[in-house]
Design an enzyme around this catalytic site. Structure first.
Site, mmCIF file in Angstrom:
data_model
loop_
_atom_site.group_PDB
_atom_site.id
_atom_site.type_symbol
_atom_site.label_atom_id
_atom_site.label_comp_id
_atom_site.label_asym_id
_atom_site.label_seq_id
_atom_site.Cartn_x
_atom_site.Cartn_y
_atom_site.Cartn_z
ATOM 1 N N GLU B 137 0.804 -1.220 0.000
ATOM 2 C CA GLU B 137 0.000 0.000 0.000
ATOM 3 C C GLU B 137 0.833 1.265 0.000
ATOM 4 O OE1 GLU B 137 -0.744 -2.660 1.572
ATOM 5 O OE2 GLU B 137 -2.802 -3.111 0.945
ATOM 6 N N HIS B 206 -10.310 -4.928 10.080
ATOM 7 C CA HIS B 206 -11.039 -4.539 8.881
ATOM 8 C C HIS B 206 -12.217 -3.650 9.217
ATOM 9 C CE1 HIS B 206 -8.746 -7.965 7.504
ATOM 10 N NE2 HIS B 206 -9.090 -7.735 6.266
#
Lengths: 396, 402
Positions: B137, B206
């Protein structure tokens, strides 16, 4: 019976002999070099350069060296807040820049001002940035040596290590979409190669077939951390293959070797749409920055050895003089001129106004949003009420 | 640098909405809903609301400004789609309009994205403009920044917003700062988007609310979409903005269905959305909590209260104009957010309102947030960490009694 496995990436042959790949080869990867320590070409097969280019290269190396000396002294005199020299790495700076085209996009770490110098950044422009005055293209917002010039395709230096590497891949991606005859060149040190961004960038560049030339200045020291404590691989060059990237190790203090290797790397990157990794072996002769005293962690004679015997300017000078392209008087004159220009530039930069207060708030966004307008108003009010508590040389 | 190519058609279509104001160009004002015959206006959000109670529960009502556009838009029927399709529509329109716009992220190409926002785009625009990246990322965000500095307009998709914590270095130190530190020489018109918020038992890692962590970064803008209409509008506006914009989507809102206009429109990045005008109390919220608030609003209306509900949409900067006008009218503020109590958007909003509108408040600001705990996996426990409509009703009652 011979057996193999069809696996993504190609056929893999089986073997019944269990063996581990050694952590390192017996012999280290060889280092490409053109000139020996006395400035003699070791072979006739190298990329020739013209007298004009050679003299310009040498003059730039000299200019860079003097600029480093004077700015370092200026910091010591309290006229600059901080400075970082490129002592010992002049050949990497200048020779690599000379091998590129002006359209190649450069993403530096922070020890590559020579590339900007080669492209035409003036001594005054360097000085303005270091002094953070009104004429600085960065509008006084960054530390000294954090140069940037979109005109010269040199991305503004950002302090965090290795963040420019994935950005380089992105820039190459942009060039690739435009089908430009140009590549991206990015620099980093041996220390920077430990960052996660290094690993991912090589990987991305290989997968994306991006035209990036990754130049590692392996200068032995990352502040006080020697390479033996930074990694256990044979330098950085061996990592190329781990990512599917073609790589080469070159003598970073040999201007002709650096020139030749970068020129070749650039051609490959553009023609073949692939990244290339170049590891230039060199030595950080100076301290990490003016906030560092490297004699505390490394022996003085080691520094001296690289400063004198392995000096990149000395070696190149021998070759140029032998060709009859430069003499001592020319050099003295050059040195004198550069010194004078720099001292003048510093005087001018110190006299030049600082950027106005409004530049504290502009360019955070494209337009000034209401919260920043409010904050600017409050600041101006405060300064009006207590002018003695605020610097007098910042135009309000 | 990348070449600039403007499709004439797109430019012509845009000129009519150049003076577009999100509050004017609206199909579904409260008036027109009851006027329209036969067209069904359904807002489905995983069973929390059912169809039928449409006339009260208008999720994208027009603001208090001049109600001019309602009649003119009643002639165009619009088209129905789900929120993730609205995002894709906005993205596709911008990619058609400007060849510099590109997408990068994990599995955005042939897979179409984990939430299908980029479905069909790779076959249409090619592998280079819809780029699948390896799993790193920080690096593909850095890549987007480098591409933006060289003239492209990348959209970075975080598969889940939480993964963008890995990209914090690039987002904070480079994305937000390089325009400033380069003295304006380089712009970074990136859009960073992805699903965040608490889903259905996705586990703590998450279920992050990244807007809390990112709100301090100077140089970026943050918006949160909550309806298909504003999702498309904000996506388009974010892509066209010269500033880096983080667009927060919510995992549980992707399947919201709504009828949106056929004509092109964009939403203003810095504007809040008036969901339900009222007199008694200002309820500020955004993203999924908007629906919990509207659920509570139904109950409150039955009990005789008249809450004003504003979806703040713009998380950085806050639309203090709209919010201020509301506070000046109602004198009571309730903030309902999904962020954790400490350091969330609600905390900043409370400070901003107190500082600017202190004199207009009849009661202290109340902020309902999630607790300062990692989101548990167990469904029942997860439900306890989210502000529920009943809590909102209670809070309003208490505030209105003061």
């Amino acid at each position: 019976m011979f057996q193999s496995l069809d696996f993504p990436g190609g056929r893999v042959a089986f073997t019944s002999e269990m063996s581990f790949i050694a952590e390192s080869s017996e012999k280290r990867v060889k280092c490409y070099r053109v000139l020996d320590d006395n400035g003699h070409p070791m072979s006739s097969r190298f990329e020739q350069i013209s007298k004009e280019v050679a003299v310009k290269m040498y003059s730039s190396m000299v200019t860079l060296q003097i600029m480093d000396t004077i700015f370092y002294e200026a910091q010591r005199q309290g006229r600059l807040s901080i400075y970082m020299t490129s002592n010992g790495e002049e050949a990497i700076n200048i020779a690599s820049a000379a091998a590129l085209s002006p359209d190649d996009v450069v993403l530096p770490q922070y020890r590559e001002p020579g590339v900007l110098l080669w492209r035409g950044f003036t001594l005054q422009e360097f000085t303005n940035q270091c002094f953070g005055n009104k004429a600085d293209y960065g509008k006084g917002r960054q530390m000294p040596i954090h140069y940037g010039s979109n005109r010269l395709n040199y991305f503004t230096v950002s302090s965090p290590i290795a963040t420019q590497l994935p950005q380089a891949v992105g820039a190459a991606y942009s060039l690739k979409m435009d089908r430009r005859d140009a590549c991206v060149v990015t620099y980093f040190g041996d220390g920077g190669s430990s960052e996660g961004d290094f690993h991912a960038s090589l990987n991305f560049a290989a997968v994306m077939e991006a035209p990036v030339v990754f130049i590692c200045r392996n200068n032995w020291w990352a502040i006080s951390t020697p390479t033996s404590e930074q990694f256990r691989s044979d330098g950085i060059v061996v990592r190329g293959q781990a990512y599917g990237v073609r790589s080469i190790r070159v003598d970073g203090n040999d201007a002709l070797a650096v020139y030749g290797a970068i020129h070749a790397a650039r051609e490959m990157a553009i023609r073949e749409h692939r990244p290339i990794l170049v590891e230039a072996l060199t030595y950080r002769v100076g301290h990490h920055s003016t906030s560092d005293d490297s004699t505390r962690y490394r022996p003085a004679d080691e520094i001296q050895h690289w400063k004198i015997s392995r000096n990149p300017l000395a070696r190149f000078r021998k070759w140029i003089k032998r060709n009859g392209w430069l003499n001592d008087e020319d050099e003295s004159e050059l040195r004198g001129n550069v010194r004078k220009q720099l001292l003048h530039a510093i005087q001018l930069a110190e006299r030049t106004e600082k950027p106005p207060l409004e530049d504290l708030f502009t360019d955070v966004y494209d337009h000034l949003p209401s919260n920043l307008q409010e904050q600017e108003r409050l600041l101006r009010e405060t300064i009006e009420k207590h002018p003695q508590d605020y610097p007098a040389d910042v135009p309000v | 640098m990348a070449s600039i190519f403007q499709a004439v058609g797109a430019a012509a279509a845009l000129s009519s909405s150049n003076s577009f104001d999100s509050k004017k160009f609206y199909l579904s004002s409260r008036k027109s809903v009851s006027e329209r015959k036969g067209s069904i206006f359904v807002v489905r959000s995983d069973g929390r609301m059912s169809s039928g109670r449409v006339d009260k529960l208008v999720t994208n009502a027009v603001a208090t400004k001049a109600d001019s556009a309602a009649a003119s838009t009643a002639s165009k029927p619009g088209h129905e789609l789900l929120l993730f399709e609205a995002l894709r529509e906005g993205l596709e329109e911008e990619m058609d309009r400007d060849p510099r716009v590109c997408v990068m992220g994990e599995d955005v190409g042939h897979y179409g994205g984990s939430y299908k926002v980029t479905k069909g785009l790779a076959p249409k625009y090619g592998d280079l403009r819809v780029l699948d990246t390896p799993i790193a990322e920080n690096s593909f965000t850095g890549m987007a920044i480098g591409a933006a500095m060289t003239g492209l307009r990348p959209i970075v998709e975080g598969m889940n917003m939480g993964f963008l914590l890995l990209a914090f270095n690039q987002i904070s130190n480079n994305c937000g700062m390089l325009h400033y530190t380069s003295g304006g020489q380089f712009t970074i018109p990136v859009v960073i988007r992805g699903p965040g918020g608490v889903g259905r038992q996705l586990g703590a890692e998450h279920s992050q609310r990244l807007e809390s962590y990112f709100q301090s970064i100077p140089g970026i803008q943050m918006v949160a979409c909550s309806t298909p209409y504003n999702a498309k509008g904000l996506m388009k506006a974010a892509i066209r903005s010269e500033n880096p914009v983080i667009l927060f989507e919510h995992v549980l809102l992707y399947n919201l269905k709504e009828r949106i206009p056929d004509e092109e429109y964009i939403c203003n990045l810095e504007e809040a959305e008036m969901v339900r005008p009222g007199e008694h109390i200002t309820i500020l919220t955004y993203s999924r909590m908007r629906y919990h608030v509207m659920q509570a609003a139904k109950t409150l209306v039955n009990k005789g209260y008249d809450p004003e509900v504003i979806d703040i949409r713009s998380l950085k900067p806050f639309d203090l104009h709209t919010i201020g006008n509301s506070v000046k009218k109602t004198h009571r503020v309730l903030i309902v957010e999904e962020c954790m109590r400490t350091g969330g958007i609600g905390a900043s909003l409370t400070a901003a309102i107190t500082e600017n509108f202190h004199d207009y408040l009849d009661a202290p600001i109340v902020c309902l947030s999630s607790q300062d705990v990692p989101t548990p996996y167990a469904g029942t426990l997860e439900e306890f960490t989210i502000v529920q409509p009943a809590q909102i009703v209670t809070a309003v009652e208490q505030l209105c009694q003061q």
